[in-house]
Design a protein around this motif. Structure first.
Motif, PDB file in Angstrom:
ATOM      1  N   GLU A 158      10.648  22.116  46.424  1.00 26.02           N
ATOM      2  CA  GLU A 158      11.982  21.526  46.622  1.00 26.02           C
ATOM      3  C   GLU A 158      12.943  22.161  45.623  1.00 26.02           C
ATOM      4  O   GLU A 158      12.567  22.421  44.472  1.00 26.02           O
ATOM      5  CB  GLU A 158      11.956  20.012  46.381  1.00 26.02           C
ATOM      6  CG  GLU A 158      11.386  19.182  47.514  1.00 26.02           C
ATOM      7  CD  GLU A 158      12.263  19.157  48.771  1.00 26.02           C
ATOM      8  OE1 GLU A 158      13.349  19.773  48.776  1.00 26.02           O
ATOM      9  OE2 GLU A 158      11.830  18.541  49.753  1.00 26.02           O
TER      10      GLU A 158
ATOM     11  N   PHE B 196      17.790  19.242  44.084  1.00 22.14           N
ATOM     12  CA  PHE B 196      17.479  18.194  45.060  1.00 22.14           C
ATOM     13  C   PHE B 196      16.596  17.127  44.421  1.00 22.14           C
ATOM     14  O   PHE B 196      16.890  15.936  44.484  1.00 22.14           O
ATOM     15  CB  PHE B 196      16.787  18.764  46.312  1.00 22.14           C
ATOM     16  CG  PHE B 196      16.299  17.687  47.240  1.00 22.14           C
ATOM     17  CD1 PHE B 196      17.194  16.985  48.038  1.00 22.14           C
ATOM     18  CD2 PHE B 196      14.951  17.336  47.293  1.00 22.14           C
ATOM     19  CE1 PHE B 196      16.759  15.953  48.873  1.00 22.14           C
ATOM     20  CE2 PHE B 196      14.511  16.310  48.124  1.00 22.14           C
ATOM     21  CZ  PHE B 196      15.409  15.622  48.908  1.00 22.14           C
TER      22      PHE B 196
ATOM     23  N   TYR C  35      19.346   9.079  42.255  1.00 17.89           N
ATOM     24  CA  TYR C  35      19.693   8.054  43.265  1.00 17.89           C
ATOM     25  C   TYR C  35      18.703   6.885  43.247  1.00 17.89           C
ATOM     26  O   TYR C  35      19.093   5.734  43.392  1.00 17.89           O
ATOM     27  CB  TYR C  35      19.716   8.655  44.675  1.00 17.89           C
ATOM     28  CG  TYR C  35      20.738   9.748  44.887  1.00 17.89           C
ATOM     29  CD1 TYR C  35      21.969   9.725  44.249  1.00 17.89           C
ATOM     30  CD2 TYR C  35      20.472  10.804  45.753  1.00 17.89           C
ATOM     31  CE1 TYR C  35      22.890  10.733  44.445  1.00 17.89           C
ATOM     32  CE2 TYR C  35      21.390  11.815  45.960  1.00 17.89           C
ATOM     33  CZ  TYR C  35      22.597  11.777  45.307  1.00 17.89           C
ATOM     34  OH  TYR C  35      23.508  12.781  45.509  1.00 17.89           O
TER      35      TYR C  35
ATOM     36  N   ARG D  56      19.655   5.208  46.424  1.00 18.50           N
ATOM     37  CA  ARG D  56      18.637   5.407  47.462  1.00 18.50           C
ATOM     38  C   ARG D  56      17.579   4.330  47.275  1.00 18.50           C
ATOM     39  O   ARG D  56      16.981   4.229  46.197  1.00 18.50           O
ATOM     40  CB  ARG D  56      18.016   6.811  47.364  1.00 18.50           C
ATOM     41  CG  ARG D  56      16.951   7.024  48.424  1.00 18.50           C
ATOM     42  CD  ARG D  56      16.494   8.461  48.518  1.00 18.50           C
ATOM     43  NE  ARG D  56      15.327   8.540  49.387  1.00 18.50           N
ATOM     44  CZ  ARG D  56      14.582   9.632  49.566  1.00 18.50           C
ATOM     45  NH1 ARG D  56      14.892  10.739  48.929  1.00 18.50           N
ATOM     46  NH2 ARG D  56      13.556   9.602  50.380  1.00 18.50           N
TER      47      ARG D  56
ATOM     48  N   GLN E  89      22.805  22.526  66.061  1.00 15.48           N
ATOM     49  CA  GLN E  89      23.368  21.625  65.048  1.00 15.48           C
ATOM     50  C   GLN E  89      23.628  22.356  63.727  1.00 15.48           C
ATOM     51  O   GLN E  89      24.105  21.749  62.778  1.00 15.48           O
ATOM     52  CB  GLN E  89      22.405  20.462  64.776  1.00 15.48           C
ATOM     53  CG  GLN E  89      22.119  19.595  65.983  1.00 15.48           C
ATOM     54  CD  GLN E  89      23.288  18.715  66.341  1.00 15.48           C
ATOM     55  OE1 GLN E  89      24.061  18.328  65.475  1.00 15.48           O
ATOM     56  NE2 GLN E  89      23.444  18.404  67.614  1.00 15.48           N
TER      57      GLN E  89
ATOM     58  N   ALA F 189      17.851  19.366  50.692  1.00 15.99           N
ATOM     59  CA  ALA F 189      16.385  19.403  50.725  1.00 15.99           C
ATOM     60  C   ALA F 189      15.817  20.612  51.444  1.00 15.99           C
ATOM     61  O   ALA F 189      16.415  21.123  52.382  1.00 15.99           O
ATOM     62  CB  ALA F 189      15.882  18.141  51.435  1.00 15.99           C
TER      63      ALA F 189
ATOM     64  N   ALA G 182      13.175  10.024  57.386  1.00 16.51           N
ATOM     65  CA  ALA G 182      14.455  10.327  56.722  1.00 16.51           C
ATOM     66  C   ALA G 182      15.592  10.343  57.753  1.00 16.51           C
ATOM     67  O   ALA G 182      16.647   9.746  57.531  1.00 16.51           O
ATOM     68  CB  ALA G 182      14.372  11.667  55.997  1.00 16.51           C
TER      69      ALA G 182
ATOM     70  N   ARG H 267      19.430   4.930  54.361  1.00 21.38           N
ATOM     71  CA  ARG H 267      19.484   5.931  53.294  1.00 21.38           C
ATOM     72  C   ARG H 267      20.893   6.488  53.210  1.00 21.38           C
ATOM     73  O   ARG H 267      21.445   6.964  54.200  1.00 21.38           O
ATOM     74  CB  ARG H 267      18.479   7.050  53.574  1.00 21.38           C
ATOM     75  CG  ARG H 267      18.510   8.126  52.501  1.00 21.38           C
ATOM     76  CD  ARG H 267      17.282   8.989  52.540  1.00 21.38           C
ATOM     77  NE  ARG H 267      17.472  10.204  51.759  1.00 21.38           N
ATOM     78  CZ  ARG H 267      16.656  11.242  51.780  1.00 21.38           C
ATOM     79  NH1 ARG H 267      15.568  11.205  52.550  1.00 21.38           N
ATOM     80  NH2 ARG H 267      16.904  12.303  51.040  1.00 21.38           N
TER      81      ARG H 267
ATOM     82  N   MET I 285      24.684  13.886  56.051  1.00 19.33           N
ATOM     83  CA  MET I 285      23.607  13.633  57.000  1.00 19.33           C
ATOM     84  C   MET I 285      23.973  12.524  57.976  1.00 19.33           C
ATOM     85  O   MET I 285      23.541  12.540  59.125  1.00 19.33           O
ATOM     86  CB  MET I 285      22.295  13.325  56.274  1.00 19.33           C
ATOM     87  CG  MET I 285      21.555  14.563  55.794  1.00 19.33           C
ATOM     88  SD  MET I 285      21.306  15.819  57.093  1.00 19.33           S
ATOM     89  CE  MET I 285      20.255  14.938  58.246  1.00 19.33           C
TER      90      MET I 285
ATOM     91  N   VAL J 293      25.619  14.225  60.681  1.00 18.13           N
ATOM     92  CA  VAL J 293      24.695  15.054  61.465  1.00 18.13           C
ATOM     93  C   VAL J 293      23.916  14.201  62.461  1.00 18.13           C
ATOM     94  O   VAL J 293      23.788  14.546  63.634  1.00 18.13           O
ATOM     95  CB  VAL J 293      23.709  15.810  60.531  1.00 18.13           C
ATOM     96  CG1 VAL J 293      22.592  16.463  61.330  1.00 18.13           C
ATOM     97  CG2 VAL J 293      24.451  16.847  59.689  1.00 18.13           C
TER      98      VAL J 293
END
Ligand code: HEC
Ligand code: HEC
Length: 197
Positions: free
Chosen positions: A59, A63, A70, A76, A127, A144, A157, A166, A174, A177
């Motif tokens: 990772e 990130f 978080y 998170r 996308q 990520a 996720a 989240r 996100m 998205v």
């Protein structure tokens, strides 16, 4: 303002919080020592064999650091990770980020893509997932790595972003998205990314 510009502005300011403060350089050996306790769940060398627990190997440094921040702040939500992240100080987080980034990423078995992966690959191109997650979905900065991540983790996720469970950075990248994605789209994307080398 485009998403990408918004994102980079948001993270530019945010990244300074961790990186522009006078700070000691990350200590990978100290990160490795601290990570001994993480291996029970996240696996030896950061490769998870446990359902719904992410692999951390490979990772991006930022990130991992941001996700720990978080969890620590409760931005998170995770009943498991919140108490683990709470006692970590910024130096420990910096060392853990550097350690996991130094490990070779998970390597999915070399197999031709099945029908679901082909569907997922088309969706990923449409996308433009790689515009943020990088070439080969290897992750960049606070974004990520997706390639080789566990399929159950990726799907959870995506569903968590869709339901609002989240939030993460708060930049809502996100959330935007997944807004237009169906559950079967998310299943195909998770399947594709998990098998991506
Ligand atoms: C008891 C099991 C357990 C232990 C021990 C544990 N974790 Fe986790 N960790 C989890 C689970 C479960 C999640 C997924 C949370 C979710 O679904 O949102 C997670 C998520 C994460 C994430 C987010 C990764 C991603 O791809 O979204 C990071 C980073 C992380 N853990 C770091 C650590 C570090 C560093 C340690 C050791 C200091 C640690 N964890 C110890 C269970 C654990
Ligand atoms: C506008 C930039 C952007 C685009 C486009 C984007 N992502 Fe993301 N993605 C992010 C960021 C930033 C994060 C980290 C969010 C956080 O901090 O919680 C993320 C996190 C994720 C995660 C969680 C990974 C983990 O281990 O916790 C998944 C899964 C994911 N994205 C899948 C996708 C897929 C699939 C696409 C294409 C359909 C996509 N993303 C397109 C920016 C983007």
């Amino acid at each position: 303002m485009t998403n990408a510009v918004f994102l980079s502005l948001g993270f530019g300011a945010a990244a300074c919080f961790l990186q522009c403060a006078p700070a000691s350089a990350a200590d990978v050996a100290a990160g490795k020592a601290k990570a001994a306790g993480c291996a029970v769940c996240h696996g030896e060398n950061g490769i998870s064999r446990t359902p719904l627990v992410p692999s951390l190997a490979g990772e991006p440094d930022d990130f991992t650091q941001w996700q720990l921040v978080y969890f620590r702040s409760g931005t998170r939500k995770s009943e498991v990770m919140e108490p683990i992240a709470k006692p970590l100080d910024n130096d420990q987080i910096r060392n853990l980020g550097a350690y996991f980034a130094s490990l070779p990423p998970p390597k999915p078995p070399d197999a031709p893509p099945d029908a679901l992966a082909l569907t997922g690959g088309k969706l990923a191109a449409q996308q433009r997932c790689s515009s943020c997650h990088g070439e080969d979905y290897a992750g960049i900065g606070p974004t990520a790595r997706l390639a080789g991540q566990r399929e159950d983790v990726l799907l959870k996720a995506l569903r968590d972003f869709k339901s609002g469970a989240r939030v993460g950075s708060g930049v809502a990248s996100m959330a935007d998205v997944v807004y237009g994605l169906s559950d079967s789209d998310m299943q195909a994307l998770a399947h594709y990314m998990a098998a991506h080398p």
